[in-house]
Design a protein around this motif. Sequence first.
Motif, PDB file in Angstrom:
ATOM      1  N   ASP A  96      -3.547   5.042  12.368  1.00  0.00           N
ATOM      2  CA  ASP A  96      -3.037   3.928  11.568  1.00  0.00           C
ATOM      3  C   ASP A  96      -3.794   2.627  11.817  1.00  0.00           C
ATOM      4  O   ASP A  96      -3.475   1.604  11.209  1.00  0.00           O
ATOM      5  CB  ASP A  96      -1.542   3.710  11.832  1.00  0.00           C
ATOM      6  CG  ASP A  96      -1.230   3.499  13.307  1.00  0.00           C
ATOM      7  OD1 ASP A  96      -2.164   3.504  14.133  1.00  0.00           O
ATOM      8  OD2 ASP A  96      -0.039   3.341  13.650  1.00  0.00           O
ATOM      9  N   PRO A 103       3.273   2.154   7.514  1.00  0.00           N
ATOM     10  CA  PRO A 103       4.026   2.930   6.530  1.00  0.00           C
ATOM     11  C   PRO A 103       5.515   2.603   6.603  1.00  0.00           C
ATOM     12  O   PRO A 103       6.056   2.349   7.677  1.00  0.00           O
ATOM     13  CB  PRO A 103       3.746   4.384   6.934  1.00  0.00           C
ATOM     14  CG  PRO A 103       3.333   4.316   8.367  1.00  0.00           C
ATOM     15  CD  PRO A 103       2.662   2.991   8.554  1.00  0.00           C
ATOM     16  N   ARG A 151      -4.799  -2.323   9.776  1.00  0.00           N
ATOM     17  CA  ARG A 151      -3.639  -1.607  10.313  1.00  0.00           C
ATOM     18  C   ARG A 151      -2.713  -1.199   9.174  1.00  0.00           C
ATOM     19  O   ARG A 151      -2.389  -2.010   8.304  1.00  0.00           O
ATOM     20  CB  ARG A 151      -2.883  -2.503  11.304  1.00  0.00           C
ATOM     21  CG  ARG A 151      -1.539  -1.951  11.772  1.00  0.00           C
ATOM     22  CD  ARG A 151      -1.672  -0.710  12.653  1.00  0.00           C
ATOM     23  NE  ARG A 151      -0.391  -0.060  12.855  1.00  0.00           N
ATOM     24  CZ  ARG A 151       0.415  -0.281  13.892  1.00  0.00           C
ATOM     25  NH1 ARG A 151       0.055  -1.144  14.825  1.00  0.00           N
ATOM     26  NH2 ARG A 151       1.559   0.342  14.000  1.00  0.00           N
ATOM     27  N   ASP A 152      -2.327   0.061   9.152  1.00  0.00           N
ATOM     28  CA  ASP A 152      -1.369   0.565   8.178  1.00  0.00           C
ATOM     29  C   ASP A 152       0.018   0.573   8.791  1.00  0.00           C
ATOM     30  O   ASP A 152       0.213   1.029   9.933  1.00  0.00           O
ATOM     31  CB  ASP A 152      -1.742   1.996   7.753  1.00  0.00           C
ATOM     32  CG  ASP A 152      -3.033   2.031   6.946  1.00  0.00           C
ATOM     33  OD1 ASP A 152      -3.179   1.181   6.041  1.00  0.00           O
ATOM     34  OD2 ASP A 152      -3.888   2.887   7.224  1.00  0.00           O
ATOM     35  N   ASP A 166       0.850  -1.189   0.000  1.00  0.00           N
ATOM     36  CA  ASP A 166       0.000   0.000   0.000  1.00  0.00           C
ATOM     37  C   ASP A 166       0.888   1.241   0.000  1.00  0.00           C
ATOM     38  O   ASP A 166       1.545   1.533   1.009  1.00  0.00           O
ATOM     39  CB  ASP A 166      -0.908  -0.005   1.225  1.00  0.00           C
ATOM     40  CG  ASP A 166      -1.888   1.157   1.237  1.00  0.00           C
ATOM     41  OD1 ASP A 166      -2.711   1.242   0.313  1.00  0.00           O
ATOM     42  OD2 ASP A 166      -1.806   1.977   2.177  1.00  0.00           O
ATOM     43  N   LYS A 181      -0.275  -2.893   4.377  1.00  0.00           N
ATOM     44  CA  LYS A 181      -1.582  -2.852   5.023  1.00  0.00           C
ATOM     45  C   LYS A 181      -1.923  -4.269   5.466  1.00  0.00           C
ATOM     46  O   LYS A 181      -1.783  -5.218   4.706  1.00  0.00           O
ATOM     47  CB  LYS A 181      -2.644  -2.311   4.062  1.00  0.00           C
ATOM     48  CG  LYS A 181      -3.998  -2.032   4.738  1.00  0.00           C
ATOM     49  CD  LYS A 181      -5.002  -1.460   3.750  1.00  0.00           C
ATOM     50  CE  LYS A 181      -4.670  -0.054   3.335  1.00  0.00           C
ATOM     51  NZ  LYS A 181      -4.912   0.937   4.417  1.00  0.00           N
TER      52      LYS A 181
END
Length: 373
Positions: free
Chosen positions: A362, A190, A187-188, A170, A175
């Motif tokens: 997030d 990054p 849940r992200d 993502d 992700k």
Amino acid sequence: MQDGEKGRTVKFRCEREILAEAVATAGRAATSRTGTLPVLSGVRLDVGDDELTVTGTDLELSIRLSIPVHVDASGSAVVPARLVGDIVKALPPGAVDVELRDEEMSISTGRSQFSVRPLSLSDYPATVEPSGEPVTLPARVMTDALRQVVRAASTDDARAVLTGVLLAADDDGLKMVATDSYRLAVRDLPQSSVLGAGQKVLVPGRALAELGRIMTPDAELTVVLGEREAVFEVGETRLTTRLIEGEYPNYRNLLPSAYPNILTVGREALIEALRRVKILAQDSTPVRLGLDGEILSLTAVTQDVGNAHEEIDATYSGAEMTVAFNPDYLVAGIDAVEGDEITLSTIDPMKPAVLRGVGHDDYLYLLMPVRVP
């Protein structure tokens, strides 16, 4: 025995706590199901070079780890996982002597001595080694994400796809998504991608739950994703799992772009109130949340048993309403979000609601409401 050779002795010594933990960890991948290969109820012991490697598998999930031991005679054996684990755990503290000779393995320390018949070494399956580029992540990041997401995966094998956790590339990160059709966790992560652009895999929730138990916050996690298997390594422990085949449902359709009704409440205050009220939420009785102004009311009514009612301070913006939820699913969601305050965003009493931690965008936990009279 090793490779079917009679008379070969395997002999080593190890501290009880270290051995017990190793057998228990690998043994969680061994199967207790009837109708499968009997050898899969065991753990494989490979002894050599002052090291013991313990492996457990049910063909879907494998856990392998190595521990230091004093070796007198190297070799391999397969022993009943639960039985040997219980024996070692029950022994008094100190060094444990383990010796395998022909058809008997002895386990002893001090005045305690046990003997166990090993399982067939030749029947134990080989471990699959997927090909792929290893990617390393801080375990702390993944530990928090697994704690938040895995709880929403289904445990019903009738819908195999929903027993998995979706890992999808993502933007510049990862992700993680899980749902059992009653709730959804997203849940992200990054800048934590383990996948190529546009790639996604479906990892069994059970495997990721075990990974969460293995990881320590200060460790590094190495991930290798193959076409059909995934490997996760933390220190001297390796977890291998088959990936789930199938198309994951389009969860994005469940997430509206805006919510007209938003409740903000202290996380700990809400958890404590829910735990008290749900004492009366028996036989799948839902807990009702009364949303109105600066008071949140919680009510549970079980016919022929009794009822519970509690009020806590909160801030609410939106239409006055009562919305009901499965109390266990609701508590699980509140427990998963981070922060001192949480928001509960709703559209109406019949549409999914979303829990988030204030200042922690997030992660979200979507929960289906329960219809009540």
